[in-house]
Design a protein around this motif. Structure first.
Motif, short mmCIF file in Angstrom:
data_model
loop_
_atom_site.label_atom_id
_atom_site.label_comp_id
_atom_site.label_asym_id
_atom_site.label_seq_id
_atom_site.Cartn_x
_atom_site.Cartn_y
_atom_site.Cartn_z
N PHE B 167 -6.30 -10.08 4.63
CA PHE B 167 -5.25 -10.15 3.61
C PHE B 167 -5.88 -10.02 2.21
N VAL B 168 -5.09 -9.54 1.26
CA VAL B 168 -5.49 -9.63 -0.15
C VAL B 168 -4.33 -10.25 -0.93
N SER B 169 -4.68 -10.92 -2.04
CA SER B 169 -3.65 -11.44 -2.94
C SER B 169 -3.28 -10.35 -3.95
N GLY B 170 -2.09 -10.46 -4.53
CA GLY B 170 -1.67 -9.59 -5.64
C GLY B 170 -1.68 -8.12 -5.33
N THR B 171 -1.96 -7.31 -6.36
CA THR B 171 -2.05 -5.86 -6.20
C THR B 171 -3.42 -5.40 -6.66
N LEU B 172 -3.87 -4.28 -6.10
CA LEU B 172 -5.24 -3.80 -6.38
C LEU B 172 -5.22 -2.54 -7.23
N GLY B 173 -6.24 -2.39 -8.05
CA GLY B 173 -6.43 -1.15 -8.80
C GLY B 173 -5.92 -1.19 -10.24
N ASP B 174 -5.12 -2.20 -10.57
CA ASP B 174 -4.56 -2.26 -11.93
C ASP B 174 -5.66 -2.39 -12.99
N ALA B 175 -6.64 -3.24 -12.71
CA ALA B 175 -7.68 -3.49 -13.70
C ALA B 175 -8.48 -2.23 -13.98
N ALA B 176 -8.73 -1.43 -12.95
CA ALA B 176 -9.48 -0.18 -13.14
C ALA B 176 -8.69 0.80 -14.00
N VAL B 245 -9.04 -0.83 7.59
CA VAL B 245 -8.02 -1.09 6.57
C VAL B 245 -6.99 0.03 6.66
N GLU B 246 -5.70 -0.33 6.61
CA GLU B 246 -4.65 0.70 6.63
C GLU B 246 -4.30 1.09 5.20
N ALA B 247 -4.52 2.36 4.90
CA ALA B 247 -4.30 2.84 3.54
C ALA B 247 -2.88 2.52 3.07
N ASP B 248 -1.91 2.68 3.96
CA ASP B 248 -0.51 2.46 3.57
C ASP B 248 -0.20 1.01 3.24
N ALA B 249 -1.05 0.11 3.73
CA ALA B 249 -0.74 -1.30 3.55
C ALA B 249 -1.33 -1.88 2.27
N VAL B 250 -2.25 -1.14 1.63
CA VAL B 250 -2.92 -1.68 0.44
C VAL B 250 -1.90 -1.86 -0.68
N PRO B 251 -1.74 -3.08 -1.20
CA PRO B 251 -0.70 -3.34 -2.20
C PRO B 251 -1.07 -2.76 -3.57
N MET B 252 -0.17 -1.94 -4.10
CA MET B 252 -0.40 -1.35 -5.41
C MET B 252 0.84 -1.56 -6.26
N SER B 253 0.63 -1.78 -7.55
CA SER B 253 1.76 -2.08 -8.43
C SER B 253 2.49 -0.79 -8.81
N PRO B 254 3.78 -0.88 -9.11
CA PRO B 254 4.52 0.27 -9.65
C PRO B 254 3.85 0.81 -10.92
N PRO B 267 -3.64 6.86 -6.58
CA PRO B 267 -3.71 5.41 -6.85
C PRO B 267 -4.62 4.68 -5.87
N LEU B 268 -4.75 5.21 -4.65
CA LEU B 268 -5.59 4.55 -3.65
C LEU B 268 -7.07 4.52 -4.09
N ASP B 269 -7.49 5.54 -4.84
CA ASP B 269 -8.86 5.52 -5.35
C ASP B 269 -9.10 4.30 -6.24
N TYR B 270 -8.12 4.03 -7.10
CA TYR B 270 -8.23 2.87 -8.00
C TYR B 270 -8.23 1.57 -7.19
N ALA B 271 -7.34 1.53 -6.18
CA ALA B 271 -7.19 0.30 -5.41
C ALA B 271 -8.41 0.00 -4.54
N LEU B 272 -9.07 1.05 -4.06
CA LEU B 272 -10.21 0.82 -3.16
C LEU B 272 -11.53 0.69 -3.92
N LYS B 273 -11.68 1.48 -4.98
CA LYS B 273 -12.98 1.49 -5.66
C LYS B 273 -13.00 0.74 -6.98
N GLY B 274 -11.81 0.48 -7.55
CA GLY B 274 -11.77 -0.17 -8.85
C GLY B 274 -12.15 -1.63 -8.76
#
Lengths: 337, 337
Positions: B167-176, B245-254, B267-274
């Motif tokens: 599991f992860v909390s929140g959304t990923l990639g926003d900070a990047a 990890v399922e790419a479709d499941a990674v939480p990303m913000s609008p 956006p997945l690049d930001y979420a995975l590598k950011g």
């Protein structure tokens, strides 16, 4: 207003007044050798936690041109252990934050750590983590040490009272002379090597600090990291007292005397203004002098009485050989000055 | 062999193997979010100590050109609190070691401290000391945080088992994305300001970490400071497992979706590598999934299941939308690489 117009002590005082936390869990925070953390975490243990951080920066605290990396690692830890020693505590754990150049080699990194670990093994302090960042510019090492002492028994800078006698451990000024030997690339002799040793590999006075703390002999203590002129002044400011030091009583090594004679310098300048001796300066109430002398004999503790604490109105004075007293020299090394 | 040829993780591993201390008092040292110090200091208190250090360097971790000093102070503390959060602990005290330029103003110094103190007040963490050095070159801030947790209950990176859900909390990639907005000096809009906020003022997940720790739901936890690609890899290495990890499941913000659509980025690049989202990544045994879902509802805890832990032989894989699995992306940001 730039930081350079204020100087380090005024800055620290400013930060303390504006931002320091207080509360029942923090027995002493900013402004002593180490912070004393009470009861919050370990209220049943009869112990207080001590913790301190020190940062060494290339170009300010060391030069790669003449400081071996082994020595830099050793000394970074020594400076922190000395802060714990000055509280009368036992150091237990340390963390290392490093800013390193990409061009450094793994062998150099190993030397840095080997320097730390040599001292860590001697004092049974455990490396427990850290952080490494790449920097373009001066490298640095920021170290944090966690220690402990008996509840309520940490030795602060603030406990000196008029009438207390002032003592220092060891001899003063050797490290400053050693720094000159290194900086100027002076031709080496046995005595100069010994001065260099005092600069490069100072022994933190942990055992001495513990003995003094456990016997309840000391009203205030500090380690001499920036020189007597700075550090005695800190004790006076924190304790709200004055002091007089007798120039003739300041302990100096034959090495320093010989070195300054060759240079036609005044050894007292090194002893008063030179930093990094990492000896202890302590104040002792009159009633504790005899027990202290017994302890010194029993444990072969080398302490020298150099003066006494006076009321604040007397200021901070130096009594010279001719009997005249003059204002104490200005501070030793200061960042941002 | 230069540090740049090895990279940060190999360096840390090398230091751990060569120099790490071990012993009954050190439950976990180098290689987790924080060190766990057992019993030595507080053996009757039922608590373990947690401590961690993080260093931020100008030109590497921040640029004065676009980072306000208030933000740098805030984030330095946030990064450390996040490490304590990732152990499931409560942060208590912090120390600050600074390397500052002489040309900085007192007002700038105040802003730096105000940034720290704003966050410190929110989490009731006490500033208890520090050290300041003048530097000629990049400024830096090295911070140490001391916290606590119930004895033996710190959440390590090493506890994940095959079959556990990730599991992860929140959304990923926003900070990047926020970092890009700041770096490129993009024209501001409300959504870009919000991304910038996620980069500049991340909220350490201390409360979430505590909830998860107190309910005994988690087998391993880490904070996402360097990005999912790096940090999940660390969990797998420390736990000796693989993962998908399922790419479709990674939480990303609008916000991130909108931003990358404008840029025609993925956006997945930001979420995975950011890096620097400072969200929590945790693994949960199958038997604890239902209690976890109840906790999420009860406490309005936002966690998303993104994959599961596999045997080590399965490696670290990403399952794409089309159902194919590929090797997980390389690590995120790395010092010395």
């Amino acid at each position: 207003m730039k930081l350079s117009q204020w100087g380090e002590l005024k800055l620290v005082d400013h930060i303390r007044r504006r931002f320091a936390s207080a509360g029942p869990y923090l027995a002493a925070g900013i402004g002593d050798d180490a912070a004393v953390l009470k009861s919050a975490i370990h209220h049943k243990s009869g112990k207080d936690l001590l913790w301190t951080t020190d940062v060494l920066v290339e170009g300010v605290d060391f030069e790669l041109a003449y400081c071996p990396l082994h020595q830099i690692g050793y000394k970074a830890l020594a400076a922190n252990l000395s802060d714990i020693a000055a509280m009368g505590g036992i150091p237990r754990f340390f963390l290392v934050a490093l800013g390193l150049s990409r061009d450094l080699t793994v062998r150099q990194l190993d030397l840095l750590y080997e320097g730390m670990m040599d001292l860590a093994h001697e004092f049974e302090v455990k490396l427990s983590g850290g952080d490494i960042s790449a920097v373009q510019g001066p490298i640095f090492i920021a170290m944090t040490v966690l220690g402990e002492t008996e509840r309520g028994r940490a030795l602060m800078r603030s406990g000196a009272k008029p009438g207390d006698q002032i003592f220092v451990s060891g001899t003063l000024g050797d490290a400053a002379a050693g720094l000159e030997v290194a900086k100027l690339g002076l031709r080496m002799s046995t005595s100069r090597l010994l001065l260099l040793q005092r600069q490069f590999y100072p022994v933190p006075r942990v055992k001495e600090g513990r003995l003094l703390s456990m016997r309840h002999l000391v009203s205030a203590m500090i380690d001499l990291s920036d020189g007597l002129a700075s550090d005695l002044r800190r004790v006076c400011e924190e304790s709200n007292v004055g002091a007089v030091v007798e120039a003739d009583a300041v302990p100096m090594s034959p090495l320093l005397i010989q070195y300054t004679r060759q240079k036609r310098g005044n050894p007292l300048d090194y002893a008063l203004k030179g930093g990094e001796d990492f000896e202890l300066l302590l104040t002792v109430p009159q009633a504790k002098i005899n027990p202290l002398i017994r302890l010194m004999k029993e444990k072969r503790l080398r302490l020298t009485q150099i003066g006494q604490i006076l009321p604040k109105t007397s200021g901070l004075r130096l009594k010279k050989t001719n009997g005249k007293t003059v204002a104490f020299p200005k501070r030793g090394y200061e960042h941002f000055a």
